[in-house]
Design an enzyme around this catalytic site. Sequence first.
Site, PDB file in Angstrom:
ATOM      1  N   GLN A  93      42.005  10.821  72.662  1.00  0.00           N
ATOM      2  CA  GLN A  93      40.545  10.871  72.283  1.00  0.00           C
ATOM      3  C   GLN A  93      40.158  12.335  71.887  1.00  0.00           C
ATOM      4  OE1 GLN A  93      38.771   7.857  71.689  1.00  0.00           O
ATOM      5  NE2 GLN A  93      40.479   6.534  72.278  1.00  0.00           N
ATOM      6  N   HIS A 127      37.162   0.625  75.970  1.00  0.00           N
ATOM      7  CA  HIS A 127      36.627  -0.449  75.207  1.00  0.00           C
ATOM      8  C   HIS A 127      36.699  -1.884  75.644  1.00  0.00           C
ATOM      9  CE1 HIS A 127      36.155   2.075  71.636  1.00  0.00           C
ATOM     10  NE2 HIS A 127      37.481   2.493  72.099  1.00  0.00           N
ATOM     11  N   ASP A 128      38.194  -2.335  76.140  1.00  0.00           N
ATOM     12  CA  ASP A 128      38.587  -3.614  76.383  1.00  0.00           C
ATOM     13  C   ASP A 128      38.076  -4.179  77.767  1.00  0.00           C
ATOM     14  OD1 ASP A 128      39.807  -3.551  73.825  1.00  0.00           O
ATOM     15  OD2 ASP A 128      42.022  -3.167  74.576  1.00  0.00           O
ATOM     16  N   ASP A 187      46.736  -6.404  73.275  1.00  0.00           N
ATOM     17  CA  ASP A 187      47.741  -5.628  72.643  1.00  0.00           C
ATOM     18  C   ASP A 187      48.070  -4.173  73.283  1.00  0.00           C
ATOM     19  OD1 ASP A 187      45.241  -4.322  71.730  1.00  0.00           O
ATOM     20  OD2 ASP A 187      46.110  -3.814  69.739  1.00  0.00           O
ATOM     21  N   ASP A 211      43.710  -1.927  77.115  1.00  0.00           N
ATOM     22  CA  ASP A 211      43.956  -3.486  77.524  1.00  0.00           C
ATOM     23  C   ASP A 211      44.719  -3.446  78.838  1.00  0.00           C
ATOM     24  OD1 ASP A 211      44.286  -4.852  74.202  1.00  0.00           O
ATOM     25  OD2 ASP A 211      44.731  -2.693  74.448  1.00  0.00           O
TER      26      ASP A 211
HETATM   27  C1  BDR Z   1      40.059  -1.308  70.132  1.00  0.00           C
HETATM   28  O1  BDR Z   1      41.377  -0.738  69.377  1.00  0.00           O
HETATM   29  C2  BDR Z   1      42.509  -0.382  70.395  1.00  0.00           C
HETATM   30  O2  BDR Z   1      43.056   0.739  69.826  1.00  0.00           O
HETATM   31  C3  BDR Z   1      42.027  -0.550  71.776  1.00  0.00           C
HETATM   32  O3  BDR Z   1      42.920  -1.081  72.626  1.00  0.00           O
HETATM   33  C4  BDR Z   1      40.597  -1.439  71.540  1.00  0.00           C
HETATM   34  O4  BDR Z   1      41.322  -2.703  71.757  1.00  0.00           O
HETATM   35  C5  BDR Z   1      39.099  -0.261  70.023  1.00  0.00           C
HETATM   36  O5  BDR Z   1      38.717  -0.043  68.503  1.00  0.00           O
HETATM   37 CA    CA Z   2      43.548  -3.598  72.619  1.00  0.00          CA
END
Ligand code: BDR
Ligand code: CA
Length: 317
Positions: A228, A240-241, A11, A16
């Site tokens: 952030q 994260h991703d 997404d 991502d």
């Molecule tokens: C996830 O939430 C999204 O905002 C980021 O792309 C990640 O996949 C982290 O909680």
């Molecule tokens: Ca994501």
Amino acid sequence: MAKQKLIYDCDPGHDDAVALMLAANSPELELLGVTAASGNQTLENTARNACQVLQWLGREEIPVYAGCGRPMVREQLTAGDIHGKTGLDGPVFPPLRKAAEPEHAVAFLIRTLLNSAGDIVVVTSGPMTNLAMALRLEPRIGEKIQRIVLMGGSYSNGNVTPAAEFNILADPEAAHVCFTAGRPVTMIGLDVTRKVLCYPDIVARMAQVNTSASRLFVDLMGHFCRTQKEIYGWEGGPLHDPVTIACLLDPDLVVTKPMHVEIDLSGGPSYGRTNCDAFGYLGLPATADVAVDIDVPRFWDLIEAGLRRYAGMGDGI
Ligand code: BDR
Ligand code: CA
């Protein structure tokens, strides 16, 4: 060695987009297609963003499929506070040439998995709606999925509510379908992704790489780290991703522990929580390998190597 076949469901989304950089140009991986779902932004935005990123990287031949624009049961939840109005605020992209394919992402998942030899990993880094809908529509794909690797959940705190992480909270019922599909699941949750904080020194290091991908990385992180900081007070955002794709490139990157995981579907304050039985209190069989630690320097080395592989490629040369 044979390449690992992969479908990447996402997404985009700043993190991502970085995961896509790794997935789209790593010699160890064969990216069969990118499927987009509503999540960080509306489906229209996320599918367009996937096209933008692939075009920028010079990987336009990788097909993008737009999928579900709504979660299975709950009302839509987006993350415009972090990712902006477009879902990928920050970079300025050239006019878009690439379009999503006419086939729906769920149809693509079903067709591709059914025709496979059971050798495709499905990586998700958004709400799991597309994969869950595919499993419900055609249960025979279940046995064809080699493994599900997802960014989502947490066995500690959430990041949208005290209990829940965004990707799971945005479609808890879909996560439940995927976790109970009987396939191997690797859950990369906030417990490890919060360790890979993209501080200014990391951004400066990646800027030195000087490829189309590194320039996009720097522009993306400018926006991502700013939001952030505003929301969580951190100098760098957790990336994260990309941990999902990095795990495929280096299976020893992350330490996992088998746990019984149940998604809270109660609708109460813990709705969307991934209840991970880390100590085996319930005596139930493990349903996922849950990431508990990560080799942080190795992760940044993998990101840098991934950005370097774009030398001489893409719109942003
Ligand atoms: C996830 O939430 C999204 O905002 C980021 O792309 C990640 O996949 C982290 O909680
Ligand atoms: Ca994501």
